[in-house]
Design a protein around this motif. Structure first.
Motif, PDB file in Angstrom:
ATOM      1  N   GLU A 269       0.329   3.360 -16.226  1.00 36.46           N
ATOM      2  CA  GLU A 269       0.880   4.628 -15.767  1.00 36.46           C
ATOM      3  C   GLU A 269       0.475   5.787 -16.684  1.00 36.46           C
ATOM      4  N   THR A 270       0.424   5.521 -17.990  1.00 39.72           N
ATOM      5  CA  THR A 270       0.025   6.557 -18.943  1.00 39.72           C
ATOM      6  C   THR A 270      -1.420   6.969 -18.708  1.00 39.72           C
ATOM      7  N   ARG A 271      -2.302   5.987 -18.525  1.00 39.94           N
ATOM      8  CA  ARG A 271      -3.715   6.303 -18.312  1.00 39.94           C
ATOM      9  C   ARG A 271      -3.941   7.029 -16.996  1.00 39.94           C
ATOM     10  N   MET A 272      -3.169   6.668 -15.983  1.00 41.18           N
ATOM     11  CA  MET A 272      -3.346   7.303 -14.680  1.00 41.18           C
ATOM     12  C   MET A 272      -2.603   8.627 -14.579  1.00 41.18           C
ATOM     13  N   GLY A 273      -1.622   8.827 -15.447  1.00 42.09           N
ATOM     14  CA  GLY A 273      -0.819  10.049 -15.374  1.00 42.09           C
ATOM     15  C   GLY A 273       0.092  10.060 -14.171  1.00 42.09           C
ATOM     16  N   LEU A 274       0.494   8.878 -13.701  1.00 42.32           N
ATOM     17  CA  LEU A 274       1.343   8.738 -12.514  1.00 42.32           C
ATOM     18  C   LEU A 274       2.422   7.693 -12.756  1.00 42.32           C
ATOM     19  N   ARG A 275       3.577   7.919 -12.132  1.00 40.14           N
ATOM     20  CA  ARG A 275       4.595   6.889 -12.119  1.00 40.14           C
ATOM     21  C   ARG A 275       4.367   6.037 -10.874  1.00 40.14           C
ATOM     22  N   LEU A 276       4.172   4.746 -11.082  1.00 42.65           N
ATOM     23  CA  LEU A 276       3.821   3.864  -9.962  1.00 42.65           C
ATOM     24  C   LEU A 276       5.015   3.096  -9.415  1.00 42.65           C
ATOM     25  N   LEU A 277       6.025   2.850 -10.249  1.00 43.01           N
ATOM     26  CA  LEU A 277       7.191   2.078  -9.824  1.00 43.01           C
ATOM     27  C   LEU A 277       8.472   2.784 -10.252  1.00 43.01           C
ATOM     28  N   HIS A 278       9.443   2.828  -9.328  1.00 39.71           N
ATOM     29  CA  HIS A 278      10.795   3.226  -9.687  1.00 39.71           C
ATOM     30  C   HIS A 278      11.482   1.995 -10.259  1.00 39.71           C
ATOM     31  N   ARG A 279      12.093   2.135 -11.428  1.00 41.79           N
ATOM     32  CA  ARG A 279      12.773   0.997 -12.051  1.00 41.79           C
ATOM     33  C   ARG A 279      14.224   1.371 -12.334  1.00 41.79           C
ATOM     34  N   THR A 280      15.126   0.513 -11.870  1.00 35.65           N
ATOM     35  CA  THR A 280      16.528   0.615 -12.250  1.00 35.65           C
ATOM     36  C   THR A 280      16.952  -0.760 -12.753  1.00 35.65           C
ATOM     37  N   THR A 281      18.191  -0.876 -13.199  1.00 29.75           N
ATOM     38  CA  THR A 281      18.677  -2.179 -13.676  1.00 29.75           C
ATOM     39  C   THR A 281      18.812  -3.169 -12.538  1.00 29.75           C
ATOM     40  N   ARG A 282      18.818  -2.667 -11.300  1.00 35.23           N
ATOM     41  CA  ARG A 282      19.026  -3.569 -10.164  1.00 35.23           C
ATOM     42  C   ARG A 282      17.825  -3.723  -9.253  1.00 35.23           C
ATOM     43  N   SER A 283      16.858  -2.811  -9.304  1.00 34.71           N
ATOM     44  CA  SER A 283      15.747  -2.891  -8.350  1.00 34.71           C
ATOM     45  C   SER A 283      14.476  -2.276  -8.919  1.00 34.71           C
ATOM     46  N   VAL A 284      13.361  -2.699  -8.311  1.00 33.22           N
ATOM     47  CA  VAL A 284      12.041  -2.172  -8.636  1.00 33.22           C
ATOM     48  C   VAL A 284      11.360  -1.889  -7.307  1.00 33.22           C
ATOM     49  N   ALA A 285      10.825  -0.677  -7.136  1.00 30.44           N
ATOM     50  CA  ALA A 285      10.173  -0.317  -5.875  1.00 30.44           C
ATOM     51  C   ALA A 285       9.034   0.655  -6.161  1.00 30.44           C
ATOM     52  N   PRO A 286       7.966   0.582  -5.385  1.00 30.43           N
ATOM     53  CA  PRO A 286       6.840   1.496  -5.604  1.00 30.43           C
ATOM     54  C   PRO A 286       7.212   2.936  -5.294  1.00 30.43           C
ATOM     55  N   THR A 287       6.661   3.841  -6.073  1.00 26.06           N
ATOM     56  CA  THR A 287       6.726   5.256  -5.746  1.00 26.06           C
ATOM     57  C   THR A 287       5.760   5.515  -4.590  1.00 26.06           C
ATOM     58  N   GLU A 288       5.736   6.759  -4.103  1.00 20.98           N
ATOM     59  CA  GLU A 288       4.786   7.067  -3.032  1.00 20.98           C
ATOM     60  C   GLU A 288       3.356   6.827  -3.492  1.00 20.98           C
ATOM     61  N   ALA A 289       3.045   7.247  -4.723  1.00 21.10           N
ATOM     62  CA  ALA A 289       1.703   7.025  -5.262  1.00 21.10           C
ATOM     63  C   ALA A 289       1.450   5.533  -5.467  1.00 21.10           C
ATOM     64  N   GLY A 290       2.499   4.820  -5.912  1.00 24.86           N
ATOM     65  CA  GLY A 290       2.344   3.380  -6.137  1.00 24.86           C
ATOM     66  C   GLY A 290       2.110   2.629  -4.853  1.00 24.86           C
ATOM     67  N   ALA A 291       2.830   3.021  -3.785  1.00 23.14           N
ATOM     68  CA  ALA A 291       2.647   2.354  -2.488  1.00 23.14           C
ATOM     69  C   ALA A 291       1.243   2.589  -1.953  1.00 23.14           C
ATOM     70  N   ALA A 292       0.739   3.816  -2.117  1.00 25.09           N
ATOM     71  CA  ALA A 292      -0.617   4.112  -1.648  1.00 25.09           C
ATOM     72  C   ALA A 292      -1.649   3.315  -2.433  1.00 25.09           C
ATOM     73  N   LEU A 293      -1.432   3.224  -3.748  1.00 24.97           N
ATOM     74  CA  LEU A 293      -2.363   2.456  -4.587  1.00 24.97           C
ATOM     75  C   LEU A 293      -2.315   0.980  -4.215  1.00 24.97           C
ATOM     76  N   LEU A 294      -1.105   0.441  -4.008  1.00 28.62           N
ATOM     77  CA  LEU A 294      -0.965  -0.977  -3.678  1.00 28.62           C
ATOM     78  C   LEU A 294      -1.674  -1.303  -2.360  1.00 28.62           C
ATOM     79  N   ALA A 295      -1.566  -0.420  -1.387  1.00 26.68           N
ATOM     80  CA  ALA A 295      -2.209  -0.667  -0.097  1.00 26.68           C
ATOM     81  C   ALA A 295      -3.723  -0.757  -0.233  1.00 26.68           C
ATOM     82  N   ARG A 296      -4.283   0.003  -1.189  1.00 22.51           N
ATOM     83  CA  ARG A 296      -5.736  -0.008  -1.377  1.00 22.51           C
ATOM     84  C   ARG A 296      -6.208  -1.203  -2.202  1.00 22.51           C
ATOM     85  N   ILE A 297      -5.444  -1.572  -3.236  1.00 28.37           N
ATOM     86  CA  ILE A 297      -5.950  -2.602  -4.163  1.00 28.37           C
ATOM     87  C   ILE A 297      -5.565  -4.013  -3.762  1.00 28.37           C
ATOM     88  N   ALA A 298      -4.516  -4.174  -2.940  1.00 28.68           N
ATOM     89  CA  ALA A 298      -4.069  -5.533  -2.606  1.00 28.68           C
ATOM     90  C   ALA A 298      -5.168  -6.363  -1.938  1.00 28.68           C
TER      91      ALA A 298
END
Length: 303
Positions: A43-72
């Motif tokens: 995330e530091t190298r990309m300058g983007l937050r890719l995942l929302h993290r809480t104590t109960r859940s982890v979910a992709p951000t909008e940028a993370g979801a777009a990246l995941l769709a391309r790289i998966a």
């Protein structure tokens, strides 16, 4: 793209897919802290937050979801390719190219190749019979065969068969009415079948007795470039030949050829399989090396 990006993208995809650092860590076989460190670095190298993290859940951000769709799909294809490479090793397919002198092919190499292909039928073996000092690496060969004195120092060598020995031979018809040579000085009174090397030089007969080594420039009306042709010419009575002993055993036993000057033909170190030193030896070559190093026992030998 840095070298670490691919590994860190794999980490990101695993976390996003599972929605859990713990389950992703179990899949990848690493600690959750290592995953967290890798994700932060990405995330530091990309300058983007890719995942929302809480104590109960982890979910992709909008940028993370777009990246995941391309790289998966790409990561899945890489995993499939790696798996196919592993299957390649397990089933031992592919190709093996060996460069060897003609005499080595006939006496030593081809019997080994026959055993090898019986054991590994999915491998495609190419043997190039070549008496020149070919650079096997430049020529695209996996391995070569040479006598020990011709091996480059940076090659790994494995003994291929036992010691070798030359034999001076002639047919009874040729020897009829002629005195048998007793030493190198007598060869000048005989017709000798000469051999030309691929580089153009005529081979000087290398003889040795009790530590005295000589190289004799013999003479005769016939020059060939193959050991088997020398044998055939000797059988035809065209002169004396210097050949590998193994190639004339049956002719000597039948009396079609006569051995001469045996005390001038001592044994010498035989052939070697050689290859460039590499950390990851191709599986087909490694299997052939193993076959050479661990020959099958002679079941016909008496105890």
């Amino acid at each position: 793209m840095q070298r670490s990006d691919l590994a860190d993208l794999t980490v990101f995809a695993a976390i996003a897919r599972h929605g859990s650092f713990r389950r992703a860590a179990l899949e990848l076989g690493v600690s959750t802290s290592a995953l967290s460190h890798a994700l932060r670095g990405l995330e530091t190298r990309m300058g983007l937050r890719l995942l929302h993290r809480t104590t109960r859940s982890v979910a992709p951000t909008e940028a993370g979801a777009a990246l995941l769709a391309r790289i998966a799909p790409a990561l899945a294809e890489i995993a499939e390719a790696v798996g196919a490479a592993g299957a390649f090793r397990a089933t031992l397919g592919g190709a093996l190219r060996i460069n060897a002198p003609r005499s080595a092919c006939r006496f030593v190499l081809m019997p080994l190749v026959a055993r090898y292909l019986a054991r590994y039928p999915a491998v495609r073996v190419e043997v190039v019979a070549d008496d020149a000092m070919t650079d096997v690496v430049a020529g695209g060969f996996d391995a070569g065969v040479r006598f020990g004195e011709h091996l480059a120092g940076d090659m790994i060598a494995v003994a291929l068969g036992g010691a070798q020995r030359f034999a001076v031979v002639g047919s009874p018809d040729y020897l009829a009415g002629r005195s048998h040579p007793e030493g190198p000085d007598d060869l000048g009174r005989h017709l000798c079948i000469r051999q030309r090397f691929p580089g153009g030089a005529i081979y000087r007969w290398e003889l040795e007795k009790e530590g005295r080594a000589v190289a004799v420039s013999v003479d005769g009306p016939l020059i060939v470039n193959d050991q088997e042709m020398i044998v055939q010419a000797a059988l035809a009575g065209l002169g004396l030949g210097l050949v590998f002993e193994e190639g004339v055993v049956e002719h000597l036993a039948s009396g079609r050829l006569v051995r001469l000057m045996p005390d001038w033909c001592p044994s010498f170190p035989g052939l070697f399989l050689y290859y460039a030193g590499r950390r990851q030896i191709p599986p087909p070559l490694q299997a052939f090396i193993d076959l050479v190093r661990r020959p099958e026992p002679d079941l016909t030998a008496t105890p």
